[in-house]
Design a protein around this motif. Structure first.
Motif, PDB file in Angstrom:
ATOM      1  N   GLY A 110      31.912  39.233 -80.594  1.00  0.00           N
ATOM      2  CA  GLY A 110      32.074  40.599 -80.073  1.00  0.00           C
ATOM      3  C   GLY A 110      32.271  41.609 -81.187  1.00  0.00           C
ATOM      4  N   GLY A 111      32.650  41.133 -82.374  1.00  0.00           N
ATOM      5  CA  GLY A 111      32.796  42.026 -83.532  1.00  0.00           C
ATOM      6  C   GLY A 111      31.422  42.488 -84.009  1.00  0.00           C
ATOM      7  N   GLN A 112      31.408  43.600 -84.743  1.00  0.00           N
ATOM      8  CA  GLN A 112      30.117  44.213 -85.078  1.00  0.00           C
ATOM      9  C   GLN A 112      29.257  43.394 -86.039  1.00  0.00           C
ATOM     10  N   ALA A 113      29.887  42.462 -86.779  1.00  0.00           N
ATOM     11  CA  ALA A 113      29.107  41.677 -87.742  1.00  0.00           C
ATOM     12  C   ALA A 113      28.742  40.298 -87.196  1.00  0.00           C
ATOM     13  N   TYR A 114      29.317  39.965 -86.034  1.00  0.00           N
ATOM     14  CA  TYR A 114      29.182  38.589 -85.540  1.00  0.00           C
ATOM     15  C   TYR A 114      27.721  38.156 -85.368  1.00  0.00           C
ATOM     16  N   GLN A 115      26.953  38.943 -84.632  1.00  0.00           N
ATOM     17  CA  GLN A 115      25.568  38.537 -84.327  1.00  0.00           C
ATOM     18  C   GLN A 115      24.751  38.353 -85.598  1.00  0.00           C
ATOM     19  N   ALA A 116      24.869  39.306 -86.497  1.00  0.00           N
ATOM     20  CA  ALA A 116      24.058  39.268 -87.718  1.00  0.00           C
ATOM     21  C   ALA A 116      24.407  38.047 -88.568  1.00  0.00           C
ATOM     22  N   VAL A 117      25.706  37.745 -88.697  1.00  0.00           N
ATOM     23  CA  VAL A 117      26.125  36.626 -89.552  1.00  0.00           C
ATOM     24  C   VAL A 117      25.831  35.296 -88.866  1.00  0.00           C
ATOM     25  N   ALA A 118      26.141  35.200 -87.578  1.00  0.00           N
ATOM     26  CA  ALA A 118      25.855  33.960 -86.850  1.00  0.00           C
ATOM     27  C   ALA A 118      24.346  33.705 -86.854  1.00  0.00           C
ATOM     28  N   GLY A 119      23.561  34.758 -86.712  1.00  0.00           N
ATOM     29  CA  GLY A 119      22.105  34.627 -86.715  1.00  0.00           C
ATOM     30  C   GLY A 119      21.586  34.173 -88.074  1.00  0.00           C
ATOM     31  N   ALA A 120      22.150  34.710 -89.132  1.00  0.00           N
ATOM     32  CA  ALA A 120      21.652  34.414 -90.479  1.00  0.00           C
ATOM     33  C   ALA A 120      22.074  33.020 -90.946  1.00  0.00           C
ATOM     34  N   PHE A 121      23.325  32.626 -90.667  1.00  0.00           N
ATOM     35  CA  PHE A 121      23.833  31.366 -91.225  1.00  0.00           C
ATOM     36  C   PHE A 121      23.814  30.222 -90.213  1.00  0.00           C
ATOM     37  N   GLY A 122      23.664  30.578 -88.946  1.00  0.00           N
ATOM     38  CA  GLY A 122      23.425  29.576 -87.918  1.00  0.00           C
ATOM     39  C   GLY A 122      24.515  28.549 -87.716  1.00  0.00           C
ATOM     40  N   ARG A 123      24.074  27.372 -87.266  1.00  0.00           N
ATOM     41  CA  ARG A 123      25.003  26.341 -86.814  1.00  0.00           C
ATOM     42  C   ARG A 123      25.935  25.833 -87.911  1.00  0.00           C
ATOM     43  N   GLN A 124      25.480  25.951 -89.163  1.00  0.00           N
ATOM     44  CA  GLN A 124      26.329  25.425 -90.248  1.00  0.00           C
ATOM     45  C   GLN A 124      27.668  26.169 -90.362  1.00  0.00           C
ATOM     46  N   VAL A 125      27.768  27.396 -89.806  1.00  0.00           N
ATOM     47  CA  VAL A 125      29.054  28.113 -89.885  1.00  0.00           C
ATOM     48  C   VAL A 125      29.699  28.288 -88.508  1.00  0.00           C
ATOM     49  N   LEU A 126      29.047  27.769 -87.466  1.00  0.00           N
ATOM     50  CA  LEU A 126      29.584  28.001 -86.115  1.00  0.00           C
ATOM     51  C   LEU A 126      30.379  26.808 -85.590  1.00  0.00           C
ATOM     52  N   GLU A 127      31.525  27.114 -85.025  1.00  0.00           N
ATOM     53  CA  GLU A 127      32.325  26.097 -84.336  1.00  0.00           C
ATOM     54  C   GLU A 127      31.698  25.863 -82.956  1.00  0.00           C
ATOM     55  N   PRO A 128      32.029  24.724 -82.309  1.00  0.00           N
ATOM     56  CA  PRO A 128      31.465  24.481 -80.973  1.00  0.00           C
ATOM     57  C   PRO A 128      31.763  25.616 -79.994  1.00  0.00           C
ATOM     58  N   ASP A 129      32.904  26.279 -80.157  1.00  0.00           N
ATOM     59  CA  ASP A 129      33.237  27.374 -79.222  1.00  0.00           C
ATOM     60  C   ASP A 129      32.614  28.711 -79.631  1.00  0.00           C
ATOM     61  N   GLY A 130      31.785  28.693 -80.685  1.00  0.00           N
ATOM     62  CA  GLY A 130      31.072  29.915 -81.058  1.00  0.00           C
ATOM     63  C   GLY A 130      31.750  30.743 -82.146  1.00  0.00           C
ATOM     64  N   LEU A 131      32.988  30.379 -82.501  1.00  0.00           N
ATOM     65  CA  LEU A 131      33.663  31.131 -83.565  1.00  0.00           C
ATOM     66  C   LEU A 131      32.995  30.864 -84.908  1.00  0.00           C
ATOM     67  N   ILE A 132      32.987  31.872 -85.764  1.00  0.00           N
ATOM     68  CA  ILE A 132      32.475  31.664 -87.115  1.00  0.00           C
ATOM     69  C   ILE A 132      33.593  31.038 -87.951  1.00  0.00           C
ATOM     70  N   ASN A 133      33.294  29.917 -88.577  1.00  0.00           N
ATOM     71  CA  ASN A 133      34.258  29.251 -89.446  1.00  0.00           C
ATOM     72  C   ASN A 133      34.173  29.911 -90.830  1.00  0.00           C
ATOM     73  N   ARG A 134      35.163  30.752 -91.134  1.00  0.00           N
ATOM     74  CA  ARG A 134      35.098  31.549 -92.369  1.00  0.00           C
ATOM     75  C   ARG A 134      35.187  30.685 -93.618  1.00  0.00           C
ATOM     76  N   GLN A 135      35.888  29.552 -93.489  1.00  0.00           N
ATOM     77  CA  GLN A 135      36.002  28.656 -94.642  1.00  0.00           C
ATOM     78  C   GLN A 135      34.623  28.078 -95.004  1.00  0.00           C
ATOM     79  N   LYS A 136      33.885  27.697 -93.969  1.00  0.00           N
ATOM     80  CA  LYS A 136      32.533  27.153 -94.215  1.00  0.00           C
ATOM     81  C   LYS A 136      31.618  28.233 -94.777  1.00  0.00           C
ATOM     82  N   LEU A 137      31.748  29.425 -94.231  1.00  0.00           N
ATOM     83  CA  LEU A 137      30.940  30.549 -94.707  1.00  0.00           C
ATOM     84  C   LEU A 137      31.242  30.804 -96.197  1.00  0.00           C
ATOM     85  N   ALA A 138      32.536  30.762 -96.540  1.00  0.00           N
ATOM     86  CA  ALA A 138      32.932  30.999 -97.943  1.00  0.00           C
ATOM     87  C   ALA A 138      32.349  29.917 -98.849  1.00  0.00           C
ATOM     88  N   GLU A 139      32.418  28.657 -98.384  1.00  0.00           N
ATOM     89  CA  GLU A 139      31.879  27.556 -99.198  1.00  0.00           C
ATOM     90  C   GLU A 139      30.402  27.784 -99.505  1.00  0.00           C
TER      91      GLU A 139
END
Ligand code: ATP
Length: 202
Positions: free
Chosen positions: A42-71
Motif C-alpha cells: 500500500g506504500g507508494q514504493a511497494y508496487q515498483a520494488v516488488a515488481g522489479a525484485f520479485g519473489r526473491q524479496v517477497l515474504e509469503p504474506d506479500g511483505l517486502i523483506n528489507r534484509q533480503k533487498l539489502a543483501e
C-alpha cells in the motif's frame, strides 16, 4: 526554522547523534523510516520494488523483506542504483512535506537524518550538514557486533557508499563519534551551543 542534515557512512553514528539532537529539542525527520513506510504493502514504493525484485524479496504474506533487498543491492551496484531511483524522489517528497508541516507549526530546529543525503542531492533542503565519522575498524566492529553482519558483508556495505572523505567535503560540521557516549554528548552540545540553537541563550 533551521534545518540540520545529519549524514555519514553506515555505522558512523548518525542515529546516536540525531538522538542527542532530539534531546536538545530538535524535531527529527528520519529518511530511513520514511523509506520503510513506503515499502509496506500500500506504500507508494511497494508496487515498483516488488515488481522489479520479485519473489526473491517477497515474504509469503506479500511483505517486502528489507534484509533480503539489502543483501541484493549491496552486492549489485546496478540494482542499488535502480532502487535508489525509485526511492529517493518519493522519500524527498515526504521529507519536504513534513518540513512544510513543521514550519507551519513554528518548530525552530528540524533534523533530517539521511544516510544518503548527499547522494540523493537533498543538500539544498538543509541549512547545515553534519557528517558523522569514525575510523573504518571501529565501524566494522560496530556492524559486526551490533548488526550481526559478517566481515565481508560489512565491507560490502561500506564500499557501496560514497567514501567518508567525499561526504566530509560537503560538511558544515564533522562529528567524530569514536569516543565515549558521554564525550559525544558534549561534542554535539558544543556544536548546538555554537550555533545558538539553545533558546535559553538567545
Ligand atoms: P546505520 O548506518 O547502521 O544506521 P548509524 O550511522 O546510524 O548506523 P549508530 O546506529 O548511531 O550509527 O551507531 C552504530 C552503533 O555504534 C550503535 O550500536 C551505537 O550504539 C554505537 N555507537 C555509536 N557511537 C558510539 C559511541 N560514541 N560510543 C559507543 N558506541 C557508539
Amino acid at each position: 526554522m533551521r534545518v540540520i542534515g545529519v549524514t555519514g557512512g553506515i555505522g558512523s553514528g548518525k542515529t546516536t547523534v540525531t538522538r542527542l539532537l532530539k534531546e536538545l529539542g530538535a524535531v527529527v525527520i528520519d529518511a530511513d523510516k520514511i523509506g520503510h513506510e513506503l515499502l509496506k504493502p500500500g506504500g507508494q514504493a511497494y508496487q515498483a520494488v516488488a515488481g522489479a525484485f520479485g519473489r526473491q524479496v517477497l515474504e509469503p504474506d506479500g511483505l517486502i523483506n528489507r534484509q533480503k533487498l539489502a543483501e541484493i543491492v549491496f552486492n549489485s551496484p546496478p540494482d542499488l542504483a535502480y532502487l535508489n531511483r525509485i526511492m529517493h524522489p518519493l522519500i524527498g517528497d515526504e521529507v519536504r512535506s513534513r518540513m512544510e508541516q513543521y514550519q507551519g507549526q513554528g518548530v525552530e530546529v528540524v533534523v533530517i537524518e539521511a544516510p544518503l543525503l548527499i547522494e540523493a542531492r537533498w543538500t539544498a533542503l538543509v541549512d547545515e550538514l553534519w557528517v558523522t565519522v569514525a575510523p573504518e575498524d571501529v565501524v566494522l566492529k560496530r556492524l559486526e557486533q551490533g548488526m550481526g553482519l559478517s566481515h565481508e558483508e560489512a565491507e560490502a556495505r561500506i564500499r557501496a557508499q560514497l567514501s567518508q572523505e567525499e561526504k566530509v567535503k560537503h560538511a558544515t560540521a564533522v562529528i567524530d563519534t569514536d569516543c565515549s557516549l558521554g564525550e559525544l554528548k558534549g561534542r554535539v552540545e558544543g556544536q548546538w551551543r555554537q550555533r545558538q540553537f539553545d533558546s535559553r541563550q538567545k
